[in-house]
Design a protein around this motif. Structure first.
Motif, mmCIF file in Angstrom:
data_model
loop_
_atom_site.group_PDB
_atom_site.id
_atom_site.type_symbol
_atom_site.label_atom_id
_atom_site.label_comp_id
_atom_site.label_asym_id
_atom_site.label_seq_id
_atom_site.Cartn_x
_atom_site.Cartn_y
_atom_site.Cartn_z
ATOM 1 N N UNK A 8 0.699 -1.274 0.093
ATOM 2 C CA UNK A 8 -0.052 0.126 0.046
ATOM 3 C C UNK A 8 0.787 1.243 -0.200
ATOM 4 N N UNK A 9 0.568 2.215 -0.590
ATOM 5 C CA UNK A 9 1.233 3.550 -0.723
ATOM 6 C C UNK A 9 1.006 4.094 0.639
ATOM 7 N N UNK A 10 2.100 4.872 1.104
ATOM 8 C CA UNK A 10 2.178 5.625 2.498
ATOM 9 C C UNK A 10 0.952 6.483 2.860
ATOM 10 N N UNK A 11 0.309 7.172 1.870
ATOM 11 C CA UNK A 11 -0.781 7.780 2.129
ATOM 12 C C UNK A 11 -2.339 7.293 2.362
ATOM 13 N N UNK A 12 -2.139 5.969 2.145
ATOM 14 C CA UNK A 12 -3.496 5.289 2.225
ATOM 15 C C UNK A 12 -3.722 5.066 4.072
ATOM 16 N N UNK A 13 -4.993 5.693 4.279
ATOM 17 C CA UNK A 13 -5.096 5.629 5.627
ATOM 18 C C UNK A 13 -6.361 4.735 5.831
ATOM 19 N N UNK A 14 -7.466 4.476 4.912
ATOM 20 C CA UNK A 14 -8.822 3.848 4.998
ATOM 21 C C UNK A 14 -8.652 2.961 4.001
ATOM 22 N N UNK A 15 -8.982 1.609 4.320
ATOM 23 C CA UNK A 15 -9.238 0.823 3.159
ATOM 24 C C UNK A 15 -10.272 -0.095 3.506
ATOM 25 N N UNK A 16 -10.735 -0.640 2.295
ATOM 26 C CA UNK A 16 -11.751 -1.977 2.325
ATOM 27 C C UNK A 16 -11.547 -2.870 1.682
ATOM 28 N N UNK A 17 -11.573 -3.872 2.085
ATOM 29 C CA UNK A 17 -11.370 -5.234 1.518
ATOM 30 C C UNK A 17 -12.548 -5.672 1.113
ATOM 31 N N UNK A 18 -12.624 -5.961 -0.394
ATOM 32 C CA UNK A 18 -13.952 -6.499 -0.975
ATOM 33 C C UNK A 18 -13.475 -7.959 -1.688
ATOM 34 N N UNK A 19 -14.370 -8.740 -1.377
ATOM 35 C CA UNK A 19 -14.284 -10.219 -1.727
ATOM 36 C C UNK A 19 -15.569 -10.405 -2.882
ATOM 37 N N UNK A 20 -15.195 -10.177 -4.026
ATOM 38 C CA UNK A 20 -16.213 -10.057 -5.037
ATOM 39 C C UNK A 20 -16.676 -11.560 -5.599
ATOM 40 N N UNK A 21 -17.888 -11.719 -5.806
ATOM 41 C CA UNK A 21 -18.489 -12.923 -6.442
ATOM 42 C C UNK A 21 -18.253 -14.275 -5.532
ATOM 43 N N UNK A 22 -18.694 -14.057 -4.240
ATOM 44 C CA UNK A 22 -18.793 -15.131 -3.241
ATOM 45 C C UNK A 22 -20.045 -16.101 -3.852
#
Length: 132
Positions: A79-93
């Motif tokens: 991740x780039x250093x400026x990333x503060x919030x992330x969302x992990x998305x699991x597509x098409x379960x």
């Protein structure tokens, strides 16, 4: 009675609009290939060992039946250093299948996280970088 999560369909969406998709077996092989100076000797042996450990610990693309558990790692680009919030998305379960084993019902699952970027100092304390 069973679900399928395909590792290639997992991504991290950052608050600044960047997307980081999980790395495939082929991408990880290319990454570790730089350690194989030649196809013999210690360098090649270390390359094969690293790749073997990686492949044994990755999350597998296989059906998970009721009452079973499956675990493994997903690998993403840094991740780039400026990333503060992330969302992990699991597509098409895949949640339901027809009589031929074809998917009938799929969903996307999302998890949100906050990220603090910092570094550990020589005295053991942690200095957290200020958010932009």
């Amino acid at each position: 009675p069973k679900v399928v999560i395909e590792p290639a369909q997992v991504m991290i969406s950052a608050d600044n609009g960047r997307e980081y998709w999980s790395l495939s077996h082929e991408q990880l092989d290319n990454y570790y290939r730089i350690y194989a100076v030649g196809y013999r000797g210690n360098e090649y042996s270390r390359y094969k060992e690293r790749l073997d450990v990686t492949m044994r610990t990755l999350f597998k693309n296989e059906q998970i039946f009721s009452g079973q558990e499956s675990e493994g790692f997903l690998v993403f680009p840094a991740l780039h250093p400026d990333v503060r919030q992330i969302e992990v998305v699991i597509h098409d379960v895949v949640l339901r299948f027809d009589s031929r084993g074809e998917p009938l019902e799929t969903v996307d699952i999302a998890y949100q996280f906050r990220r603090d970027v910092g570094r550990r100092l020589h005295d053991g304390s942690v200095a957290i970088s200020a958010a932009d």
